[in-house]
Design a protein around this motif. Structure first.
Motif, PDB file in Angstrom:
ATOM      1  N   VAL A  18       0.853  -1.188   0.000  1.00  0.00           N
ATOM      2  CA  VAL A  18       0.000   0.000   0.000  1.00  0.00           C
ATOM      3  C   VAL A  18       0.887   1.237   0.000  1.00  0.00           C
ATOM      4  O   VAL A  18       0.623   2.217  -0.703  1.00  0.00           O
ATOM      5  CB  VAL A  18      -0.950  -0.013   1.219  1.00  0.00           C
ATOM      6  N   GLY A  19       1.982   1.219   0.789  1.00  0.00           N
ATOM      7  CA  GLY A  19       2.927   2.346   0.825  1.00  0.00           C
ATOM      8  C   GLY A  19       3.547   2.556  -0.550  1.00  0.00           C
ATOM      9  O   GLY A  19       3.678   3.691  -1.036  1.00  0.00           O
ATOM     10  N   LYS A  20       3.907   1.434  -1.189  1.00  0.00           N
ATOM     11  CA  LYS A  20       4.496   1.518  -2.521  1.00  0.00           C
ATOM     12  C   LYS A  20       3.468   2.057  -3.502  1.00  0.00           C
ATOM     13  O   LYS A  20       3.776   2.907  -4.346  1.00  0.00           O
ATOM     14  CB  LYS A  20       4.992   0.152  -2.986  1.00  0.00           C
ATOM     15  N   LEU A  21       2.224   1.548  -3.384  1.00  0.00           N
ATOM     16  CA  LEU A  21       1.157   1.983  -4.269  1.00  0.00           C
ATOM     17  C   LEU A  21       0.880   3.464  -4.060  1.00  0.00           C
ATOM     18  O   LEU A  21       0.650   4.223  -5.016  1.00  0.00           O
ATOM     19  CB  LEU A  21      -0.099   1.147  -4.007  1.00  0.00           C
ATOM     20  N   LYS A  22       0.930   3.910  -2.813  1.00  0.00           N
ATOM     21  CA  LYS A  22       0.715   5.305  -2.481  1.00  0.00           C
ATOM     22  C   LYS A  22       1.836   6.153  -3.105  1.00  0.00           C
ATOM     23  O   LYS A  22       1.599   7.232  -3.667  1.00  0.00           O
ATOM     24  CB  LYS A  22       0.676   5.491  -0.960  1.00  0.00           C
ATOM     25  N   ALA A  23       3.088   5.644  -3.016  1.00  0.00           N
ATOM     26  CA  ALA A  23       4.228   6.366  -3.602  1.00  0.00           C
ATOM     27  C   ALA A  23       4.079   6.446  -5.111  1.00  0.00           C
ATOM     28  O   ALA A  23       4.338   7.492  -5.731  1.00  0.00           O
ATOM     29  CB  ALA A  23       5.543   5.678  -3.222  1.00  0.00           C
ATOM     30  N   VAL A  24       3.593   5.312  -5.706  1.00  0.00           N
ATOM     31  CA  VAL A  24       3.381   5.298  -7.160  1.00  0.00           C
ATOM     32  C   VAL A  24       2.273   6.277  -7.499  1.00  0.00           C
ATOM     33  O   VAL A  24       2.355   7.016  -8.483  1.00  0.00           O
ATOM     34  CB  VAL A  24       3.051   3.866  -7.650  1.00  0.00           C
ATOM     35  N   SER A  25       1.208   6.329  -6.670  1.00  0.00           N
ATOM     36  CA  SER A  25       0.102   7.247  -6.906  1.00  0.00           C
ATOM     37  C   SER A  25       0.589   8.694  -6.807  1.00  0.00           C
ATOM     38  O   SER A  25       0.244   9.546  -7.646  1.00  0.00           O
ATOM     39  CB  SER A  25      -1.011   6.976  -5.888  1.00  0.00           C
ATOM     40  N   ASP A  26       1.408   8.993  -5.798  1.00  0.00           N
ATOM     41  CA  ASP A  26       1.971  10.360  -5.659  1.00  0.00           C
ATOM     42  C   ASP A  26       2.829  10.704  -6.884  1.00  0.00           C
ATOM     43  O   ASP A  26       2.744  11.814  -7.427  1.00  0.00           O
ATOM     44  CB  ASP A  26       2.818  10.463  -4.380  1.00  0.00           C
ATOM     45  N   ALA A  27       3.635   9.745  -7.296  1.00  0.00           N
ATOM     46  CA  ALA A  27       4.497   9.973  -8.459  1.00  0.00           C
ATOM     47  C   ALA A  27       3.644  10.195  -9.694  1.00  0.00           C
ATOM     48  O   ALA A  27       3.946  11.084 -10.529  1.00  0.00           O
ATOM     49  CB  ALA A  27       5.449   8.793  -8.666  1.00  0.00           C
ATOM     50  N   TYR A  28       2.556   9.442  -9.813  1.00  0.00           N
ATOM     51  CA  TYR A  28       1.665   9.597 -10.973  1.00  0.00           C
ATOM     52  C   TYR A  28       1.015  10.977 -10.945  1.00  0.00           C
ATOM     53  O   TYR A  28       0.909  11.635 -11.968  1.00  0.00           O
ATOM     54  CB  TYR A  28       0.594   8.481 -10.968  1.00  0.00           C
ATOM     55  N   GLN A  29       0.584  11.409  -9.766  1.00  0.00           N
ATOM     56  CA  GLN A  29      -0.023  12.745  -9.652  1.00  0.00           C
ATOM     57  C   GLN A  29       0.994  13.832 -10.008  1.00  0.00           C
ATOM     58  O   GLN A  29       0.687  14.805 -10.703  1.00  0.00           O
ATOM     59  CB  GLN A  29      -0.559  12.959  -8.239  1.00  0.00           C
ATOM     60  N   LYS A  30       2.222  13.667  -9.529  1.00  0.00           N
ATOM     61  CA  LYS A  30       3.261  14.641  -9.869  1.00  0.00           C
ATOM     62  C   LYS A  30       3.518  14.628 -11.371  1.00  0.00           C
ATOM     63  O   LYS A  30       3.675  15.686 -11.999  1.00  0.00           O
ATOM     64  CB  LYS A  30       4.568  14.339  -9.123  1.00  0.00           C
TER      65      LYS A  30
END
Length: 176
Positions: A18-30
């Motif tokens: 979930v942390g990794k997915l959240k980081a990927v989601s943040d990266a995608y938003q950026k």
């Protein structure tokens, strides 16, 4: 391992994912935010390029007009300069001719003045020279006359003595 431990491990793994997915989601938003910014920048760049192209056309047109104006003004100045130099040359030639005749007249006047001065000095020097020559001639004549008197006197004395001696010799001859 017990089920609880497995569940706990799974939850931890799930939490990590979930942390990794959240980081990927943040990266995608950026990435999405950067893509939007890139789109805006690209549109602004295209708009600026068009404006710069328009400005460039205007500058080229202005430069062309300035160049044509410079050519026209240069030709006009060249023609005016030629006319000015022709007028100047004519004026200078006239003034030179006037000055030439004035200079000739001045030279002739100076020549006449020098000639008159020379003649006056020549007459003056000739007169002085004549006076000096006459004075020296008179001195020499006087010296010659004085010398002549001395010589005459000497001749008379010698002649007289000679006559006296001759008369004595004759008397002596007759007396003997």
């Amino acid at each position: 391992m017990s089920n609880l431990q497995k569940f706990n491990t799974t939850l931890e793994d799930f939490d990590k994912e979930v942390g990794k997915l959240k980081a990927v989601s943040d990266a995608y938003q950026k990435l999405q935010s950067l893509t939007v910014s890139y789109e805006r920048i690209s549109q602004q760049f295209d708009q600026n390029s068009k404006e710069l192209e328009n400005i460039n056309r205007g500058v080229e047109k202005s430069i062309s007009e300035i160049y044509n104006l410079i050519d026209k003004k240069t030709d006009q100045i060249s023609k005016e300069n030629k006319e000015f130099y022709k007028d100047l040359a004519g004026t200078i030639k006239i003034q030179l001719d006037d000055n030439k005749s004035q200079i000739k007249q001045l030279i002739e006047n100076e020549r006449n003045q020098i000639k008159q001065i020379f003649e006056i000095e020549f007459v003056k020097n000739t007169k002085e020279l004549r006076q000096i020559i006459e004075a020296e001639t008179n001195k020499q004549t006087q010296l010659l006359l004085d010398s002549q008197k001395i010589i005459k006197t000497s001749i008379w004395v010698i002649g007289g003595l000679t006559l006296i001696l001759s008369a004595l010799a004759v008397i002596k001859l007759w007396a003997n």
